[in-house]
Design a protein around this motif. Structure first.
Motif, PDB file in Angstrom:
ATOM      1  N   UNK A 154       0.921  -0.593   0.316  1.00 47.70           N
ATOM      2  CA  UNK A 154      -0.556  -0.030  -0.083  1.00 47.70           C
ATOM      3  C   UNK A 154       0.856   1.500  -0.161  1.00 47.70           C
ATOM      4  N   UNK A 155       0.279   2.301  -1.076  1.00 43.48           N
ATOM      5  CA  UNK A 155       1.389   3.756  -1.006  1.00 43.48           C
ATOM      6  C   UNK A 155       0.496   4.753  -1.635  1.00 43.48           C
ATOM      7  N   UNK A 156       0.232   5.408  -0.075  1.00 45.21           N
ATOM      8  CA  UNK A 156      -0.138   6.599  -0.766  1.00 45.21           C
ATOM      9  C   UNK A 156      -1.486   6.874   0.721  1.00 45.21           C
ATOM     10  N   UNK A 157      -2.357   7.400  -0.275  1.00 44.24           N
ATOM     11  CA  UNK A 157      -3.839   7.090   1.003  1.00 44.24           C
ATOM     12  C   UNK A 157      -5.227   5.899   1.003  1.00 44.24           C
ATOM     13  N   UNK A 158      -5.286   6.410   2.584  1.00 42.73           N
ATOM     14  CA  UNK A 158      -5.587   4.814   2.708  1.00 42.73           C
ATOM     15  C   UNK A 158      -7.073   5.276   2.562  1.00 42.73           C
ATOM     16  N   UNK A 159      -7.828   6.004   3.691  1.00 40.82           N
ATOM     17  CA  UNK A 159      -8.642   6.175   3.947  1.00 40.82           C
ATOM     18  C   UNK A 159      -9.955   5.090   3.855  1.00 40.82           C
ATOM     19  N   UNK A 160      -9.824   4.182   4.583  1.00 38.03           N
ATOM     20  CA  UNK A 160     -11.037   2.688   4.278  1.00 38.03           C
ATOM     21  C   UNK A 160     -12.008   3.253   6.009  1.00 38.03           C
ATOM     22  N   UNK A 161     -11.201   3.225   6.963  1.00 34.91           N
ATOM     23  CA  UNK A 161     -11.706   3.581   8.264  1.00 34.91           C
ATOM     24  C   UNK A 161     -11.308   4.813   9.148  1.00 34.91           C
ATOM     25  N   UNK A 162     -12.176   4.945  10.548  1.00 33.26           N
ATOM     26  CA  UNK A 162     -11.964   6.390  10.947  1.00 33.26           C
ATOM     27  C   UNK A 162     -11.112   6.322  11.826  1.00 33.26           C
ATOM     28  N   UNK A 163     -10.302   7.466  12.260  1.00 27.88           N
ATOM     29  CA  UNK A 163      -8.964   7.157  13.029  1.00 27.88           C
ATOM     30  C   UNK A 163      -9.544   6.311  14.265  1.00 27.88           C
ATOM     31  N   UNK A 164      -8.374   5.951  15.161  1.00 34.82           N
ATOM     32  CA  UNK A 164      -8.806   4.789  16.271  1.00 34.82           C
ATOM     33  C   UNK A 164      -9.645   3.281  16.153  1.00 34.82           C
ATOM     34  N   UNK A 165      -9.627   3.009  14.949  1.00 34.18           N
ATOM     35  CA  UNK A 165     -10.037   2.028  13.634  1.00 34.18           C
ATOM     36  C   UNK A 165      -9.456   1.608  13.560  1.00 34.18           C
ATOM     37  N   UNK A 166      -9.083  -0.361  13.321  1.00 33.65           N
ATOM     38  CA  UNK A 166      -7.818  -1.083  13.167  1.00 33.65           C
ATOM     39  C   UNK A 166      -7.942  -0.269  11.796  1.00 33.65           C
ATOM     40  N   UNK A 167      -8.686  -0.615  11.017  1.00 35.00           N
ATOM     41  CA  UNK A 167      -8.609  -0.175   8.934  1.00 35.00           C
ATOM     42  C   UNK A 167      -8.246   1.027   8.384  1.00 35.00           C
ATOM     43  N   UNK A 168      -7.278   1.850   9.675  1.00 34.71           N
ATOM     44  CA  UNK A 168      -7.246   3.694  10.077  1.00 34.71           C
ATOM     45  C   UNK A 168      -5.693   2.835   9.344  1.00 34.71           C
ATOM     46  N   UNK A 169      -5.110   1.620   9.981  1.00 31.76           N
ATOM     47  CA  UNK A 169      -4.270   1.313   8.947  1.00 31.76           C
ATOM     48  C   UNK A 169      -4.040   0.331   8.632  1.00 31.76           C
ATOM     49  N   UNK A 170      -3.488   0.361   6.872  1.00 34.63           N
ATOM     50  CA  UNK A 170      -3.308  -0.762   6.064  1.00 34.63           C
ATOM     51  C   UNK A 170      -2.971  -1.833   6.496  1.00 34.63           C
ATOM     52  N   UNK A 171      -2.273  -1.945   7.472  1.00 33.76           N
ATOM     53  CA  UNK A 171      -2.124  -3.149   7.436  1.00 33.76           C
ATOM     54  C   UNK A 171      -2.594  -4.249   8.163  1.00 33.76           C
ATOM     55  N   UNK A 172      -3.690  -3.825   8.875  1.00 31.49           N
ATOM     56  CA  UNK A 172      -4.574  -4.772   9.039  1.00 31.49           C
ATOM     57  C   UNK A 172      -5.823  -4.580   8.532  1.00 31.49           C
ATOM     58  N   UNK A 173      -5.751  -4.470   7.188  1.00 22.84           N
ATOM     59  CA  UNK A 173      -6.225  -5.042   5.294  1.00 22.84           C
ATOM     60  C   UNK A 173      -5.432  -6.131   5.265  1.00 22.84           C
TER      61      UNK A 173
END
Length: 509
Positions: A154-173
């Motif tokens: 993953x490189x750049x913008x994620x925007x899958x989930x809100x701050x403080x949620x798992x999906x804010x970090x693409x590694x969890x996806x």
């Protein structure tokens, strides 16, 4: 060509695609641009070049199109998070419920139209695990690719989930690598001299400070270039892993606001007589195009080009600030945040060496959730299981020639929200709406007053002539089909402020 030869060609293209996926897993690059309009390129996606195309220089998009397929009827959602969540899940926004852009935990980002109240939508995004309120648990695309043996970047913008949620970090996806992705959908600044939004102590100045690019702080470098350098480093690492294919999700922050001049390109646009805003934007587009070219050059130089699929797409239509007139997207009507074509129709190119026709054009409508099953089919995944119901349909058959160019199905958009900072505006398509396209017809339904509009997009790409009154049977049929899908998907509706009652479905008005 007679029927026998047509069938032979079809089966040949299918067997080629299957052999490509089964014998040698292709590398896959999804090059997603942020807020790039259909016209924001020197490559025309219309029937002919327009004056707007002359404002841009995108030689690498032209280069990619020369070796791939241009899709002239490609669609996303009208704002970012819904598109990205659909991409990662194969779900339509009506089903995943992330119908507006996400940022802070449990905080809505909706504007106020003084007529409707947005529903209790999934403000926390999609999640790779359960138990997160105001979200939906899913099986993300990169997790499935990783199970197939892909190294996922993953490189750049994620925007899958809100701050403080798992999906804010693409590694969890399911990504093995995350470069600069987090919850925010934009960036504070593109400038390395300003540390991409961090102060002298390294503290973020806002939620939009870009993380993970500290190596470029205090350097005269644009974020687009820094991200490209980092992505190529990861491709180089992958090359050292024998027989390991890669999936690179190159999700640029460009060309999202703020509109900042990329000094490597801006002078030529000033010399053309463009306004400072237009010149800065054009320089950002060319910087993005250079990134595409740098990646293509790397593939060529490392003998990877023949086994690498490149898919180019934008996450929504072009931004039309400061006037919001939509003039920057002409002949399409309006822009980002709008239900009209300027908000949802986007540039799309797919290059698949040895499988897809070179320098061809496809007019079949496709939509952002189609990328999920398409990429999985390209990777050779057939019997995968997902937590979510998948709405998207693979367009591999369109690339191989196995599907007819007159193929038709319903495409649906669902935005029961009001884009932030925008007043209700029926002329520009801003407000809580749902829409459906079937063939050449597009029906727009307005929740605040129950009105409907009908357009024939083949004859009226600018949506200037509402033909609903002359075609009541078409309006009724599309209203029925749209409503049946929305109900089946569990779509949420806004409510009327005057009564508190949910706005009627399209087929109830």
């Amino acid at each position: 060509m007679d029927t026998k030869n047509i069938l032979a060609a079809t089966f040949a293209s299918l067997s080629t695609a299957c052999a490509f996926a089964a014998d040698e897993k292709p590398n896959i690059i999804l090059f997603l641009v942020d807020d790039m309009g259909w016209q924001d390129t020197s490559l025309s996606f219309g029937s002919e070049k327009s004056p707007l195309n002359a404002h841009f220089e995108t030689p690498n998009m032209e280069r990619l199109a020369a070796r791939g397929v241009m899709f002239t009827n490609a669609y996303a959602c009208s704002v970012s998070s819904p598109s990205r969540c659909s991409l990662m899940t194969g779900m339509n926004a009506a089903r995943h419920g992330v119908t507006n852009w996400t940022l802070r935990y449990n905080v809505k980002t909706d504007g106020n139209d003084n007529v409707t109240t947005p529903p209790d939508w999934n403000v926390n995004g999609i999640q790779p695990v359960g138990g997160v309120e105001h979200s939906v648990e899913v099986t993300p695309l990169p997790r499935l690719l990783k199970q197939r043996g892909y190294r996922t970047i993953h490189c750049g913008k994620a925007h899958f989930g809100a701050m403080e949620t798992p999906s804010a970090d693409p590694l969890t996806m399911g990504f093995d690598v995350n470069i600069a992705g987090h919850a925010a959908g934009g960036l504070a600044t593109y400038s390395g001299l300003h540390r991409f939004g961090h102060d002298a102590d390294g503290t973020p100045v806002s939620d939009f400070a870009v993380p993970g690019l500290e190596a470029y702080w205090d350097k005269d470098i644009f974020a687009t270039e820094a991200l490209t350098i980092e992505a190529l480093k990861e491709l180089e690492k992958t090359k050292e892993l024998k027989d390991t294919p890669f999936f690179l999700y190159m999700a640029h922050y460009a060309v999202h606001v703020p509109f900042e001049a990329d000094n490597g390109f801006v002078d030529k646009y000033r010399a053309m007589g463009l306004s400072e805003r237009e010149a800065a934007y054009a320089s950002m587009v060319e910087g993005m195009d250079k990134s595409l070219g740098d990646i293509m050059d790397y593939l060529n130089e490392n003998d990877l080009a023949d086994n690498t699929i490149i898919m180019f797409m934008s996450d929504n239509g072009g931004y039309t600030e400061p006037t919001r007139s939509g003039a920057y997207n002409a002949p399409l009507r309006s822009g980002k945040g709008s239900i009209y074509e300027g908000g949802i129709r986007v540039p799309m190119i797919v290059s698949w060496p040895g499988v897809a026709d070179r320098a061809s054009v496809n007019d079949v409508p496709v939509i952002i959730e189609d990328f999920f099953p398409t990429i999985l089919e390209m990777a050779g995944l057939k019997n995968y299981e997902t937590l979510q119901a998948v709405d998207g349909r693979s367009f591999v058959g369109l690339l191989t020639g196995a599907e007819s160019l007159d193929d038709c199905r319903d495409l649906v958009w669902h935005f029961p929200n009001v884009w932030d900072g925008i007043a209700l505006d029926k002329n520009l398509g801003y407000g809580s709406t749902s829409a459906i396209r079937c063939g050449d017809y597009k029906l727009v339904y307005w929740y605040f007053d129950g009105s409907k509009e009908l357009y024939n997009l083949r004859e009226d790409i600018g949506e200037e002539n509402d033909i609903a009154e002359e075609n009541p049977e078409v309006v009724d049929e599309l209203s029925r089909r749209l409503s049946e899908y929305l109900r089946e998907a569990g779509a949420q509706r806004p409510s009327l402020r005057t009564t508190g009652a949910a706005c009627p479905w399209p087929d109830k008005n």
